[in-house]
Design an enzyme around this catalytic site. Structure first.
Site, PDB file in Angstrom:
ATOM      1  N   GLU A   1       0.866  -1.172   0.000  1.00 14.68           N
ATOM      2  CA  GLU A   1       0.000   0.000   0.000  1.00 14.68           C
ATOM      3  C   GLU A   1       0.902   1.222   0.000  1.00 14.68           C
ATOM      4  O   GLU A   1       1.943   1.229   0.649  1.00 14.68           O
ATOM      5  CB  GLU A   1      -0.909   0.058   1.243  1.00 14.68           C
TER       6      GLU A   1
ATOM      7  N   TYR B   1       7.710   1.889  -7.585  1.00 11.08           N
ATOM      8  CA  TYR B   1       7.004   0.612  -7.612  1.00 11.08           C
ATOM      9  C   TYR B   1       6.610   0.226  -9.033  1.00 11.08           C
ATOM     10  O   TYR B   1       6.764  -0.932  -9.432  1.00 11.08           O
ATOM     11  CB  TYR B   1       5.778   0.652  -6.700  1.00 11.08           C
TER      12      TYR B   1
END
Length: 159
Positions: A114, A126
């Site tokens: 998250e 990411y």
């Protein structure tokens, strides 16, 4: 001992219980609700389920770290933090690369995380490592002003 190269003369190695105070200080500086050193020490002692990876200099000063939670064929990136003076220098990428390389030696086939929707540098990192958004969690992160921020839920298939 597992060691991965990192930029700026740093290396990434498994975190140790004696790193817990440094991990907690870095975490508290990066997040509104930092975790206590005792929690980091417990995680590091249980490296089979919650491995930690620290970016270190030659004197074992921590420039950043990542913590995972493993369960069967899944991993969750619990947290990743880079000291502000090391940000933008590839330390976060080195930590993420080390975690993912290490997971290739396990039954783990996918990794979740998250990230706050406003954290564009982290989201870009990411995505560069193959993570894709699979959902959102509204009100997931408490903020100092009493509001709550949305988290993106991201997943990456490991190969």
């Amino acid at each position: 001992m597992k060691i991965w190269m990192a930029p700026g003369g740093l290396h990434v190695a498994p975190a140790r219980p004696e790193d817990a105070d440094a991990l907690a200080r870095l975490h508290a500086g990066a997040f509104y609700r930092g975790w206590p050193a005792s929690e980091f020490a417990a995680y590091v002692r249980d490296a089979e389920r919650t491995p930690g990876y620290a970016a270190l200099d030659t004197k074992r000063r921590v420039a950043g770290f990542a913590m995972l939670r493993l369960l069967e064929d899944e991993a969750e990136l619990l947290t990743i933090v880079v000291d502000p003076k090391w940000r933008g220098k590839g330390v976060g990428a080195a930590l993420l690369r080390a975690t993912m390389d290490d997971l290739l030696m396990t039954p783990v086939t996918r990794m979740f995380l998250e990230v706050e929707t406003d954290n564009q540098p982290a989201i870009a990192l990411y995505k560069a490592f193959g993570f894709a958004e699979i959902g959102q969690r509204k009100g997931y992160y408490a903020k100092p002003d009493g509001t709550a921020a949305t988290a993106l839920v991201m997943r990456c298939q490991l190969e």
